[in-house]
Design a protein around this motif. Structure first.
Motif, PDB file in Angstrom:
ATOM      1  N   GLY A  44       3.622  10.942  -7.763  1.00  0.00           N
ATOM      2  CA  GLY A  44       3.671  10.818  -6.289  1.00  0.00           C
ATOM      3  C   GLY A  44       2.186  11.287  -5.412  1.00  0.00           C
ATOM      4  O   GLY A  44       1.756  11.541  -4.488  1.00  0.00           O
ATOM      5  N   VAL A  45       1.649   9.915  -6.446  1.00  0.00           N
ATOM      6  CA  VAL A  45       0.335   9.161  -5.472  1.00  0.00           C
ATOM      7  C   VAL A  45       0.505   8.045  -5.056  1.00  0.00           C
ATOM      8  O   VAL A  45       1.725   7.484  -5.853  1.00  0.00           O
ATOM      9  N   LEU A  46      -0.316   7.727  -3.739  1.00  0.00           N
ATOM     10  CA  LEU A  46       0.138   6.289  -3.505  1.00  0.00           C
ATOM     11  C   LEU A  46      -1.122   5.472  -4.308  1.00  0.00           C
ATOM     12  O   LEU A  46      -1.668   5.454  -4.273  1.00  0.00           O
ATOM     13  N   ASP A  47      -0.099   4.676  -4.504  1.00  0.00           N
ATOM     14  CA  ASP A  47      -0.396   3.548  -5.947  1.00  0.00           C
ATOM     15  C   ASP A  47      -1.257   2.277  -4.886  1.00  0.00           C
ATOM     16  O   ASP A  47      -0.114   1.554  -4.036  1.00  0.00           O
ATOM     17  N   ALA A  48      -1.827   1.435  -4.939  1.00  0.00           N
ATOM     18  CA  ALA A  48      -2.523  -0.076  -3.899  1.00  0.00           C
ATOM     19  C   ALA A  48      -1.323  -1.444  -5.753  1.00  0.00           C
ATOM     20  O   ALA A  48      -1.286  -0.724  -6.811  1.00  0.00           O
ATOM     21  N   THR A  49      -1.080  -2.357  -4.510  1.00  0.00           N
ATOM     22  CA  THR A  49      -0.075  -3.235  -5.789  1.00  0.00           C
ATOM     23  C   THR A  49      -0.773  -4.699  -5.473  1.00  0.00           C
ATOM     24  O   THR A  49      -1.833  -4.815  -4.589  1.00  0.00           O
ATOM     25  N   THR A  50      -0.975  -5.581  -6.450  1.00  0.00           N
ATOM     26  CA  THR A  50      -1.581  -6.352  -6.354  1.00  0.00           C
ATOM     27  C   THR A  50      -0.455  -7.924  -6.314  1.00  0.00           C
ATOM     28  O   THR A  50       0.054  -6.921  -6.749  1.00  0.00           O
ATOM     29  N   VAL A  51      -0.616  -7.999  -5.295  1.00  0.00           N
ATOM     30  CA  VAL A  51       0.100  -9.823  -5.180  1.00  0.00           C
ATOM     31  C   VAL A  51      -0.382 -10.890  -6.064  1.00  0.00           C
ATOM     32  O   VAL A  51      -1.461 -10.520  -5.339  1.00  0.00           O
ATOM     33  N   MET A  52       0.324 -11.497  -6.546  1.00  0.00           N
ATOM     34  CA  MET A  52       0.382 -12.314  -7.752  1.00  0.00           C
ATOM     35  C   MET A  52       0.945 -13.843  -7.234  1.00  0.00           C
ATOM     36  O   MET A  52       2.178 -14.150  -7.148  1.00  0.00           O
ATOM     37  N   TYR A  53       0.868 -14.780  -7.719  1.00  0.00           N
ATOM     38  CA  TYR A  53       1.721 -15.974  -7.432  1.00  0.00           C
ATOM     39  C   TYR A  53       0.906 -17.016  -8.693  1.00  0.00           C
ATOM     40  O   TYR A  53      -0.453 -16.587  -9.148  1.00  0.00           O
TER      41      TYR A  53
END
Length: 176
Positions: A160-169
């Motif tokens: 139930g926690v809002l987590d950050a996401t890492t965008v990768m390429y």
């Protein structure tokens, strides 16, 4: 160590192992993986795999699996169906290894095969996102992926926690 087979499945083959695909996905969700699902409710996971199977039939996605002792224990999806201005890129999605099959190099092997599939489809750029700080982020970095940035409060976790996401390429070199 058990022998591991890596296979590219078409829609019909994926449909025949739908229960095994569900087992991998639900096992990952049950251990808190940030992969789009916030509970082990089977309905959305079953619907997800039905959608993937339809996309396989349409040629929009490719599904690679790892089998151990005859059972699917890991998956990765290569999303090829992009808008016309993105026909040079693909997305890596649902790189999943069932908790019972982890720490055997399966994720790394599937990722390498997914990159090869993208190359074969004439893609020169791969993209993905992963929960910031997860072990998966380290795997991608070790395989030559670059961080584009992070988005805070991106996805609701199973806790139930809002987590950050890492965008990768990752840029792919032909014949690499």
């Amino acid at each position: 160590m058990n022998n591991i087979d890596y296979l590219l499945l078409n829609a019909e083959q994926a449909d025949s192992v739908r229960d095994e695909l569900f087992h991998v996905l639900s096992g990952c969700v049950a251990t808190g993986a940030s992969i789009g699902f916030i509970s082990t409710d089977p309905e959305p996971m079953i619907a997800f795999w039905q959608g993937v199977i339809s996309s396989l039939a349409a040629g929009e996605k490719k599904l690679l699996v790892a089998r151990q002792q005859g059972k699917v224990v890991a998956t990765v999806i290569v999303v090829l169906g992009m808008m016309p201005n993105g026909s040079h890129r693909a997305e890596i999605a649902k790189l999943l290894v069932h908790p019972s099959a982890r720490r055997q190099g399966i994720a790394r092997a599937l990722l390498e095969r997914a990159e090869d599939l993208a190359r074969q489809a004439d893609r020169s750029l791969l993209v993905l996102d992963t929960r910031s700080g997860d072990v998966a982020e380290q795997l991608y970095l070790a395989q030559g992926w670059q961080i584009s940035g992070q988005i805070p409060a991106y996805a609701l976790s199973t806790e139930g926690v809002l987590d950050a996401t890492t965008v990768m390429y990752k840029f792919l070199t032909p014949g690499e």
